[in-house]
Design an enzyme around this catalytic site. Sequence first.
Site, PDB file in Angstrom:
ATOM      1  N   ARG A  79       0.862  -1.184   0.000  1.00  0.00           N
ATOM      2  CA  ARG A  79       0.000   0.000   0.000  1.00  0.00           C
ATOM      3  C   ARG A  79       0.901   1.238   0.000  1.00  0.00           C
ATOM      4  O   ARG A  79       1.667   1.442   0.938  1.00  0.00           O
ATOM      5  CB  ARG A  79      -0.904  -0.008   1.227  1.00  0.00           C
ATOM      6  CG  ARG A  79      -1.757   1.238   1.369  1.00  0.00           C
ATOM      7  CD  ARG A  79      -2.733   1.124   2.553  1.00  0.00           C
ATOM      8  NE  ARG A  79      -3.518   2.330   2.692  1.00  0.00           N
ATOM      9  CZ  ARG A  79      -3.287   3.282   3.605  1.00  0.00           C
ATOM     10  NH1 ARG A  79      -2.313   3.155   4.476  1.00  0.00           N
ATOM     11  NH2 ARG A  79      -4.042   4.359   3.639  1.00  0.00           N
ATOM     12  N   HIS A 122      -2.547  11.023   0.332  1.00  0.00           N
ATOM     13  CA  HIS A 122      -2.085  10.818   1.703  1.00  0.00           C
ATOM     14  C   HIS A 122      -1.423  12.122   2.160  1.00  0.00           C
ATOM     15  O   HIS A 122      -0.232  12.163   2.465  1.00  0.00           O
ATOM     16  CB  HIS A 122      -1.134   9.615   1.781  1.00  0.00           C
ATOM     17  CG  HIS A 122      -0.963   9.017   3.155  1.00  0.00           C
ATOM     18  ND1 HIS A 122      -1.154   7.681   3.426  1.00  0.00           N
ATOM     19  CD2 HIS A 122      -0.619   9.574   4.334  1.00  0.00           C
ATOM     20  CE1 HIS A 122      -0.916   7.444   4.711  1.00  0.00           C
ATOM     21  NE2 HIS A 122      -0.583   8.581   5.292  1.00  0.00           N
ATOM     22  N   ASN A 309      -8.014   2.065   9.468  1.00  0.00           N
ATOM     23  CA  ASN A 309      -6.767   2.299  10.189  1.00  0.00           C
ATOM     24  C   ASN A 309      -7.090   2.357  11.676  1.00  0.00           C
ATOM     25  O   ASN A 309      -7.950   3.128  12.107  1.00  0.00           O
ATOM     26  CB  ASN A 309      -6.101   3.619   9.766  1.00  0.00           C
ATOM     27  CG  ASN A 309      -5.555   3.568   8.346  1.00  0.00           C
ATOM     28  OD1 ASN A 309      -5.670   2.550   7.661  1.00  0.00           O
ATOM     29  ND2 ASN A 309      -4.962   4.663   7.910  1.00  0.00           N
ATOM     30  N   TYR A 311      -5.179   2.369  15.545  1.00  0.00           N
ATOM     31  CA  TYR A 311      -4.004   2.367  16.421  1.00  0.00           C
ATOM     32  C   TYR A 311      -4.396   2.132  17.876  1.00  0.00           C
ATOM     33  O   TYR A 311      -3.769   1.357  18.575  1.00  0.00           O
ATOM     34  CB  TYR A 311      -3.205   3.672  16.252  1.00  0.00           C
ATOM     35  CG  TYR A 311      -2.492   3.698  14.908  1.00  0.00           C
ATOM     36  CD1 TYR A 311      -1.261   3.086  14.746  1.00  0.00           C
ATOM     37  CD2 TYR A 311      -3.099   4.264  13.784  1.00  0.00           C
ATOM     38  CE1 TYR A 311      -0.620   3.064  13.509  1.00  0.00           C
ATOM     39  CE2 TYR A 311      -2.472   4.245  12.546  1.00  0.00           C
ATOM     40  CZ  TYR A 311      -1.232   3.640  12.416  1.00  0.00           C
ATOM     41  OH  TYR A 311      -0.617   3.598  11.190  1.00  0.00           O
ATOM     42  N   GLU A 387      -4.017   0.100   7.964  1.00  0.00           N
ATOM     43  CA  GLU A 387      -2.890   0.456   8.839  1.00  0.00           C
ATOM     44  C   GLU A 387      -3.150  -0.039  10.237  1.00  0.00           C
ATOM     45  O   GLU A 387      -4.244   0.140  10.783  1.00  0.00           O
ATOM     46  CB  GLU A 387      -2.681   1.982   8.955  1.00  0.00           C
ATOM     47  CG  GLU A 387      -2.088   2.639   7.751  1.00  0.00           C
ATOM     48  CD  GLU A 387      -1.912   4.146   7.922  1.00  0.00           C
ATOM     49  OE1 GLU A 387      -1.727   4.619   9.075  1.00  0.00           O
ATOM     50  OE2 GLU A 387      -1.972   4.850   6.905  1.00  0.00           O
TER      51      GLU A 387
END
Length: 485
Positions: A79, A122, A309, A311, A387
Amino acid sequence: MSTSEIQFPPGFLWGAATAAYQVEGAAAEDGRTPSIWDTFARVPGAVIGGDHGDVACDHYHRYAADVALMKELNLGAYRFSVAWPRVRPDAGPVNAAGLAFYDRLVDELLANDVVPWLTLYHWDLPQALEDAGGWTDRDTAYRFVDYALSVHDALGDRVAAWTTLNEPWCSAFLGYTGGQHAPGRQEGANGLVAAHHLMLAHGLAVQELRGRGVGTDPERPEAGLGITLNFTVADPNDPADPVDVDAARRVDGLFNRVFLDPIFRGSYPADIVADTEAMPVPGRGSWTDAIQDGDLEIISSPIDVLGVNYYNGNAIAGRPHPDELKSNENETGRTTSTPYVGCDDVIFVSRGLPRTAMDWEVQPEGLTRLLVRLKDEYAVPPLYITENGAAYDDEISADGSVHDPDRVHFIDAHLRAAHDAMQQGVDLRGFFQWSLLDNYEWAFGYTKRFGIVHVDYDTQVRTPKTSARFYADVAATGRLGSSEG
Ligand code: PNW
C-alpha cells in the site's frame, strides 16, 4: 496468558504500507513542486527537529530494492500513495516525468507478484492549491478529481485496488482545526468545511473512476474502489457519569461518525450538526452552508472496500475546567488546539495500559469492537485493515540486528483481535502493517520508528527487525502459533 493457534483463510491479503511524503524523498526531482508538508515542515516549531521529507527513505531511487525486500518478507501487497505534486506540479498540467516513477514502481511490484494498493491522497496537497484556499475551498475537490483521473490514465491498466483518501480526519481536523498537521491552520469549525470538501472529493472521484470501470474484477480478488478512514474507540471514562458519556459521544461523532454517516447513510450525524452548526466559520454563516444540494448523494456513492486504520482507543472524560485544557504543546513548544471541534472540555484519560513510543495506549480488543461495530451499525463493504502498527525506540545491536519484542507482541495481539472479529462475522479480507519502513512521522519527524524494517537515515541501509521476520512467517502461512505463559 496462553494463546491458541489461529489460521486465517486462504487468499487473505498480507501487506505493508507507506505514504509518498514519508518515504520517497526526491522532493525537487523530475518536476515535483512543494506540497503543504514541504512548507509546513519549515514552519519554526511545527515538526520536531525541523525534519522534512527532502530525502526521507530515498524510496524514489531505492524502490526496486525495497520491492525485493517486500518479496523476501512474503508480502502479497504494498500500500503506497501517489504524490499529487509530482503528477500535477503546482496543480497544473500532467507531468509525465513524475508519473513515470509510479509506472516503474507498479511494474516492479507486478513483476514480483506484489499487489499494488494505490492511495491517491495521503496528505500532500500541492502548496499552490493551499494558497488558493486549500480544503476549505470547494474547488479543491474538483481539482482532486482531475488529478485522480490523470493517475488513472497512467496506471489504470495495471492497478486494480484504488483508495481515494487516507484518513480525511487527519487532513481536516489536524490540518484545519488543531493545527498539528499541514497546513497548520487553527480555525475551529472550518475543519468541518474541510472535511465536507474532502468527502466531496472522495465521492466525485468514486463516480468518475467507477465510470471508467474501476471496481470488482473476478480475475483480481484485490480489485476495488474505496477509502481509508482512521477510527478510535471512544469509551466514557466513567460510564455512569453523564458528562463523560456525552464527551465520548462527541469524540465518536467528530472522529468516526462524521465520515461514516455521510458515506454509508448519506447524511451527517444529527447530534454533531446540532452541536456545531452555530459555531463561527470564516466567511460563512455555518459550516453546513458548505453542503450543496446533491453533495450527500455524491458522497454516498457505493464503494467496494473500506480501509480501516486502527491504532488505539481512548477513555474520554468531560470536565468543567476548560482553561487547563484549551491547548496542548508539542515537544517543540508550538501551541496547537484540540482537533475535536468545540471539545475544549474533553480529556483523554490514562487507563494504565502499556504505551508505545507515541504514548498511545495498546488496546487490541478495541480493534475487535471497532470491526464488529462497523458490521453491525453500517452497511459496510468488505474491510481491510489498511494500517495498524506501533512506534518503539528500536536500536541496532552490536551484531547488526534489531530486536523488537514489543512490536512482535503488538502485531500478534492485533492479528488475534482481527481474527476474533472475523469469528463474529466480520468480512475482513486483508491486513497491512504500518509501516514497511521507518519513515517521516509527520510532526514527529524521524524521531518515531514505525517500521518492521529499520532504516539508518545516514546510510539508507534497511535492516528487517525481528517483527519483520515474524510477520513474514505469518504472511507465508496465514497462521499464528499457540503459546504458553
Ligand atoms: C496515520 N492522531 O496517522 C497515518 O496514516 C500515517 O501516515 C502515520 O504515519 C500513522 O498513522 C502513524 O501515526 C495518524 O493524532 C496521525 O490520532 C495522527 C493520528 C492518527 C493517525
